[in-house]
Design a protein around this motif. Structure first.
Motif, PDB file in Angstrom:
ATOM      1  N   GLY A   1       8.494  35.102  39.046  1.00 43.79           N
ATOM      2  CA  GLY A   1       8.789  36.385  39.679  1.00 43.79           C
ATOM      3  C   GLY A   1       7.467  36.922  40.191  1.00 43.79           C
ATOM      4  O   GLY A   1       6.450  36.207  40.156  1.00 43.79           O
ATOM      5  N   ARG A   2       7.446  38.150  40.645  1.00 44.73           N
ATOM      6  CA  ARG A   2       6.151  38.729  41.048  1.00 44.73           C
ATOM      7  C   ARG A   2       5.634  39.680  39.986  1.00 44.73           C
ATOM      8  O   ARG A   2       4.470  39.661  39.632  1.00 44.73           O
ATOM      9  N   SER A   3       6.490  40.527  39.437  1.00 45.10           N
ATOM     10  CA  SER A   3       6.037  41.549  38.493  1.00 45.10           C
ATOM     11  C   SER A   3       5.785  40.932  37.110  1.00 45.10           C
ATOM     12  O   SER A   3       6.741  40.508  36.430  1.00 45.10           O
ATOM     13  N   GLU A   4       4.519  40.894  36.707  1.00 44.57           N
ATOM     14  CA  GLU A   4       4.181  40.300  35.401  1.00 44.57           C
ATOM     15  C   GLU A   4       4.851  41.059  34.275  1.00 44.57           C
ATOM     16  O   GLU A   4       5.340  40.477  33.312  1.00 44.57           O
ATOM     17  N   GLU A   5       4.867  42.388  34.427  1.00 39.57           N
ATOM     18  CA  GLU A   5       5.417  43.228  33.365  1.00 39.57           C
ATOM     19  C   GLU A   5       6.907  42.928  33.143  1.00 39.57           C
ATOM     20  O   GLU A   5       7.357  42.734  32.013  1.00 39.57           O
ATOM     21  N   ARG A   6       7.658  42.834  34.254  1.00 35.13           N
ATOM     22  CA  ARG A   6       9.099  42.586  34.100  1.00 35.13           C
ATOM     23  C   ARG A   6       9.384  41.135  33.707  1.00 35.13           C
ATOM     24  O   ARG A   6      10.342  40.851  33.002  1.00 35.13           O
ATOM     25  N   LEU A   7       8.507  40.214  34.144  1.00 26.82           N
ATOM     26  CA  LEU A   7       8.661  38.811  33.702  1.00 26.82           C
ATOM     27  C   LEU A   7       8.497  38.723  32.193  1.00 26.82           C
ATOM     28  O   LEU A   7       9.245  38.025  31.506  1.00 26.82           O
ATOM     29  N   GLU A   8       7.494  39.434  31.696  1.00 28.75           N
ATOM     30  CA  GLU A   8       7.234  39.424  30.233  1.00 28.75           C
ATOM     31  C   GLU A   8       8.415  40.000  29.466  1.00 28.75           C
ATOM     32  O   GLU A   8       8.737  39.549  28.382  1.00 28.75           O
ATOM     33  N   LYS A   9       9.056  41.010  30.078  1.00 26.77           N
ATOM     34  CA  LYS A   9      10.220  41.622  29.432  1.00 26.77           C
ATOM     35  C   LYS A   9      11.345  40.574  29.294  1.00 26.77           C
ATOM     36  O   LYS A   9      11.930  40.406  28.221  1.00 26.77           O
ATOM     37  N   THR A  10      11.607  39.845  30.395  1.00 27.05           N
ATOM     38  CA  THR A  10      12.637  38.790  30.333  1.00 27.05           C
ATOM     39  C   THR A  10      12.231  37.737  29.306  1.00 27.05           C
ATOM     40  O   THR A  10      13.050  37.276  28.502  1.00 27.05           O
ATOM     41  N   ALA A  11      10.936  37.355  29.347  1.00 28.71           N
ATOM     42  CA  ALA A  11      10.451  36.290  28.466  1.00 28.71           C
ATOM     43  C   ALA A  11      10.606  36.690  27.007  1.00 28.71           C
ATOM     44  O   ALA A  11      11.038  35.879  26.178  1.00 28.71           O
ATOM     45  N   SER A  12      10.299  37.947  26.695  1.00 28.55           N
ATOM     46  CA  SER A  12      10.336  38.320  25.282  1.00 28.55           C
ATOM     47  C   SER A  12      11.789  38.339  24.772  1.00 28.55           C
ATOM     48  O   SER A  12      12.058  37.922  23.650  1.00 28.55           O
ATOM     49  N   THR A  13      12.743  38.759  25.625  1.00 28.99           N
ATOM     50  CA  THR A  13      14.161  38.682  25.220  1.00 28.99           C
ATOM     51  C   THR A  13      14.541  37.220  24.972  1.00 28.99           C
ATOM     52  O   THR A  13      15.227  36.897  23.989  1.00 28.99           O
TER      53      THR A  13
END
Ligand SMILES: NC(=O)c1ccc[n+]([C@@H]2O[C@H](COP(=O)([O-])OP(=O)(O)OC[C@H]3O[C@@H](n4cnc5c(N)ncnc54)[C@H](OP(=O)(O)O)[C@@H]3O)[C@@H](O)[C@H]2O)c1
Length: 269
Positions: A40-52
């Motif tokens: 994705g582009r947004s690191e913050e939102r990627l991390e959110k998906t990753a942590s779930t």
């Protein structure tokens, strides 16, 4: 980077995993024994998906990458596949833009960017991956089209055109790859409740919740189905437009008037 301990993990690469359908698919597939590569582009939102996904037992890598740069995407794809062969490639990233209020068409700048993100880069990635999967006689590739591709939309000429091109590419690649046990799946959704559709003003007919859409899409990919159009009512609108003389269809379509909020106004999900 070699990962010998993960050689028999099921590897799924998802683009557009920082939001909407891509994020919901990541969550759907996340479980022990699965390795997810999330782009994705947004690191913050990627991390959110990753942590779930990690909480559900999957191992996860994330990559912040801009798909307007196809060369970078191809290099990253090759690197990823050489490190751990990809079993399922899901190309969900996309952008939707309609012409600005009172403009006759989208700008050339938007047209170029959208052609890269919605068509050129996913097509290049799918081609590279299809060759690799065909050599292994194994793999699935899903491309995210849209029911917008069935219609001549005056207010979204580039979006409908880019998705129509992607749709034809998908079914042609499917014809080429089936003998090699590589299944190519075109997904053509109507309105799904994600930040993309939330930017549009006005009623969205037959809106589907994103988790329900993800389940449907994943089932289709798992079955190796060639084309998924949903909700089914959009098969009817497609037939209707085909049955009407084009000048009449265009007169009706010119009456569509939808406003879109800029991405900056909406914030992330
Ligand atoms: N929602 C609908 O009603 C609907 C209907 C039909 C088809 N679709 C298709 O479904 C797909 C997913 O849409 P969605 O509803 O999940 O939209 P979304 O919530 O807006 O998510 C779009 C995703 O694409 C990524 N993306 C956009 N531009 C990118 C770029 N230049 N480089 C890399 N990544 C980029 C975004 O990354 P960042 O957020 O990190 O920038 C985000 O992860 C799209 O292809 C869309 O056309 C959606």
């Amino acid at each position: 980077m070699s990962r010998p301990e993960m050689t028999h993990r099921h590897h799924i690469l998802i683009t557009g995993a920082s939001s909407g359908i891509g994020a919901a698919l990541a969550e759907y597939y996340a479980r022990p024994g699965v390795h997810l590569t999330l782009w994705g582009r947004s690191e913050e939102r990627l991390e959110k998906t990753a942590s779930t996904a990690r909480t559900k037992g999957a191992s996860v890598d994330v990559l912040s990458i801009d798909l307007t740069k196809a060369d970078n995407a191809l290099k990253a794809l090759t690197r990823t596949d050489e490190s751990l062969p990809v079993d399922i490639l899901i190309l969900s990233a996309g952008m939707a833009d309609i012409r600005p209020h009172k403009a006759l068409a989208e700008s050339a700048e938007v047209a170029l960017k959208m052609s890269m993100v919605n068509f050129a880069t996913p097509v290049a990635m799918a081609t590279e991956m299809a060759n690799r999967m065909a050599a292994r006689r194994h793999g699935r590739i899903a491309l995210m089209g849209s029911v917008a591709s069935f219609h001549d939309l005056p207010l979204a000429t580039v979006y409908s055109g880019s998705k129509a091109g992607l749709g034809r590419f998908s079914t042609a690649l499917q014809a080429a790859m089936t003998p090699y046990n590589v299944r190519v799946c075109l997904i053509a959704p109507g309105f799904i409740d994600t930040p993309m559709s939330q930017r549009l003003d006005g009623e969205q007919a037959f809106l589907v919740p994103v988790d329900k859409a993800a389940r449907k899409i994943a089932r289709s990919i798992n079955q190796g189905r060639g084309v998924l159009v949903f909700p089914w009512v959009f098969q009817l609108t497609r037939l209707l437009e085909m049955a009407l003389p084009r000048p009449i269809a265009h007169r009706i379509l010119r009456k569509l008037d939808v406003m879109q909020h800029p991405e900056s106004e909406m914030g992330g999900n």
